[in-house]
Write an enzyme that holds these catalytic residues in place. Sequence first.
Site, PDB file in Angstrom:
ATOM      1  N   ASN A   9       0.876  -1.165   0.000  1.00  0.00           N
ATOM      2  CA  ASN A   9       0.000   0.000   0.000  1.00  0.00           C
ATOM      3  C   ASN A   9       0.919   1.222   0.000  1.00  0.00           C
ATOM      4  O   ASN A   9       1.523   1.541   1.020  1.00  0.00           O
ATOM      5  CB  ASN A   9      -0.880  -0.046   1.263  1.00  0.00           C
ATOM      6  CG  ASN A   9      -1.663   1.237   1.471  1.00  0.00           C
ATOM      7  OD1 ASN A   9      -1.744   2.090   0.582  1.00  0.00           O
ATOM      8  ND2 ASN A   9      -2.240   1.384   2.649  1.00  0.00           N
ATOM      9  N   LYS A  11       0.224   4.276  -0.294  1.00  0.00           N
ATOM     10  CA  LYS A  11      -0.376   5.480   0.318  1.00  0.00           C
ATOM     11  C   LYS A  11      -0.121   6.702  -0.567  1.00  0.00           C
ATOM     12  O   LYS A  11      -0.042   6.568  -1.787  1.00  0.00           O
ATOM     13  CB  LYS A  11       0.133   5.652   1.747  1.00  0.00           C
ATOM     14  CG  LYS A  11      -0.030   4.381   2.584  1.00  0.00           C
ATOM     15  CD  LYS A  11       0.211   4.573   4.045  1.00  0.00           C
ATOM     16  CE  LYS A  11       0.041   3.239   4.763  1.00  0.00           C
ATOM     17  NZ  LYS A  11       0.150   3.325   6.202  1.00  0.00           N
ATOM     18  N   HIS A  96      -9.322   1.250   5.246  1.00  0.00           N
ATOM     19  CA  HIS A  96      -8.015   1.426   5.894  1.00  0.00           C
ATOM     20  C   HIS A  96      -8.173   2.371   7.088  1.00  0.00           C
ATOM     21  O   HIS A  96      -8.979   3.306   7.041  1.00  0.00           O
ATOM     22  CB  HIS A  96      -6.999   1.995   4.888  1.00  0.00           C
ATOM     23  CG  HIS A  96      -5.601   1.956   5.423  1.00  0.00           C
ATOM     24  ND1 HIS A  96      -5.124   2.909   6.286  1.00  0.00           N
ATOM     25  CD2 HIS A  96      -4.599   1.062   5.261  1.00  0.00           C
ATOM     26  CE1 HIS A  96      -3.876   2.601   6.622  1.00  0.00           C
ATOM     27  NE2 HIS A  96      -3.535   1.476   6.005  1.00  0.00           N
ATOM     28  N   GLU A  98      -6.509   4.767   8.054  1.00  0.00           N
ATOM     29  CA  GLU A  98      -6.316   6.187   7.723  1.00  0.00           C
ATOM     30  C   GLU A  98      -7.590   6.764   7.103  1.00  0.00           C
ATOM     31  O   GLU A  98      -7.921   7.935   7.320  1.00  0.00           O
ATOM     32  CB  GLU A  98      -5.098   6.345   6.804  1.00  0.00           C
ATOM     33  CG  GLU A  98      -3.795   6.155   7.592  1.00  0.00           C
ATOM     34  CD  GLU A  98      -2.638   5.560   6.809  1.00  0.00           C
ATOM     35  OE1 GLU A  98      -2.635   5.610   5.573  1.00  0.00           O
ATOM     36  OE2 GLU A  98      -1.715   5.020   7.466  1.00  0.00           O
ATOM     37  N   GLU A 168      -5.111  -5.002  10.762  1.00  0.00           N
ATOM     38  CA  GLU A 168      -4.044  -4.031  10.979  1.00  0.00           C
ATOM     39  C   GLU A 168      -4.276  -3.302  12.307  1.00  0.00           C
ATOM     40  O   GLU A 168      -5.060  -2.346  12.359  1.00  0.00           O
ATOM     41  CB  GLU A 168      -4.038  -2.992   9.857  1.00  0.00           C
ATOM     42  CG  GLU A 168      -3.803  -3.589   8.492  1.00  0.00           C
ATOM     43  CD  GLU A 168      -3.260  -2.548   7.516  1.00  0.00           C
ATOM     44  OE1 GLU A 168      -2.131  -2.733   7.064  1.00  0.00           O
ATOM     45  OE2 GLU A 168      -3.955  -1.550   7.245  1.00  0.00           O
ATOM     46  N   GLY A 174       2.921   2.044  10.781  1.00  0.00           N
ATOM     47  CA  GLY A 174       3.888   3.127  10.604  1.00  0.00           C
ATOM     48  C   GLY A 174       4.670   3.465  11.861  1.00  0.00           C
ATOM     49  O   GLY A 174       5.361   4.476  11.926  1.00  0.00           O
ATOM     50  N   SER A 214       3.745  -2.340  10.274  1.00  0.00           N
ATOM     51  CA  SER A 214       5.199  -2.434  10.404  1.00  0.00           C
ATOM     52  C   SER A 214       5.762  -3.791   9.975  1.00  0.00           C
ATOM     53  O   SER A 214       6.720  -4.293  10.564  1.00  0.00           O
ATOM     54  CB  SER A 214       5.652  -2.079  11.823  1.00  0.00           C
ATOM     55  OG  SER A 214       5.297  -0.736  12.128  1.00  0.00           O
TER      56      SER A 214
HETATM   57  P1  PGA Z   1       3.132   0.166   7.640  1.00  0.00           P
HETATM   58  O1  PGA Z   1       1.651   0.430   7.064  1.00  0.00           O
HETATM   59  O2  PGA Z   1       3.619  -1.112   7.010  1.00  0.00           O
HETATM   60  O3  PGA Z   1       3.929   1.369   7.236  1.00  0.00           O
HETATM   61  O4  PGA Z   1       2.995   0.024   9.127  1.00  0.00           O
HETATM   62  C1  PGA Z   1       0.743  -0.622   6.907  1.00  0.00           C
HETATM   63  C2  PGA Z   1      -0.551  -0.117   6.340  1.00  0.00           C
HETATM   64  O5  PGA Z   1      -0.999   0.978   6.712  1.00  0.00           O
HETATM   65  O6  PGA Z   1      -1.192  -0.800   5.512  1.00  0.00           O
END
Ligand code: PGA
Length: 253
Positions: A9, A11, A96, A98, A168, A174, A214
């Site tokens: 992803n 983003k 997601h 976000e 997640e 992140g 992560s």
């Molecule tokens: P990350 O993000 O691997 O940077 O933790 C995962 C995601 O938001 O799908």
Amino acid sequence: MRRYLMAGNWKMNLTPSEAKKFAAELAANIKDLDKDVDVMIAPNFTSLAYVKEAIAGTPIKLGAQNMNDNEKGAYTGEVSADMLLDLGVEYVILGHSERRDIYKEDNALINKKVKFALAKGLKVVLCIGEHLEEREAGITANVVKKQLEEGLKDVSATDMANVVIAYEPVWAIGTGKTATPEIAEATHQDIRNILTNLYGSKIAEDVTVQYGGSVSDANVDNLMAQKNIDGALVGGASLKLAPFTKIAKFEKV
Ligand code: PGA
């Protein structure tokens, strides 16, 4: 037999020119995959056409990061399922954290998007996961249950063949704080049980449940070794060529 889905992803990263270059480099690295593994990358909308071209002829599949829940019309700034399909998109990531936290998408809206995408023939990656306070309060299983029940409301058993769940934990996204394989596996088992209650064990056993938060080339093998973890949704590490290549070609331990 359920399949692994290793997904990037991206983003709101990489300009179209950068995405084109990165996708071409990735395509050169990923020419073949184990037969039970799929790899998908989800660039931003502006890069889809370039990335489609760059990955043509490889097993890498194209995904989008969001989609509107209407057919077409006066929805300024939005992107429709038909637009994605026309660009060769196969998967759409929905719900997601976000989108939920920053853009206030709730389970009802996410459910409309899920049903619309499936009706259009897109595969859906439905993201769920708890916040840190929820985990600390011991209510993780309730949170994911509500997200699954409401996000999958009126999604038929047949359509579940085109649904992937991405677990997640929000506190792991992140942050560099991956859930340990054991912590992740415990919630993945809860998710499998919830899906069993909703759809019966046959369908629940076949649903791919990814872990996200992560994920890196250093922890992917141990995560994938868990019985109920069937892939990864990767943010940060999907923007780095060598680590994402290793993730896509993880070692089965
Ligand atoms: P990350 O993000 O691997 O940077 O933790 C995962 C995601 O938001 O799908």
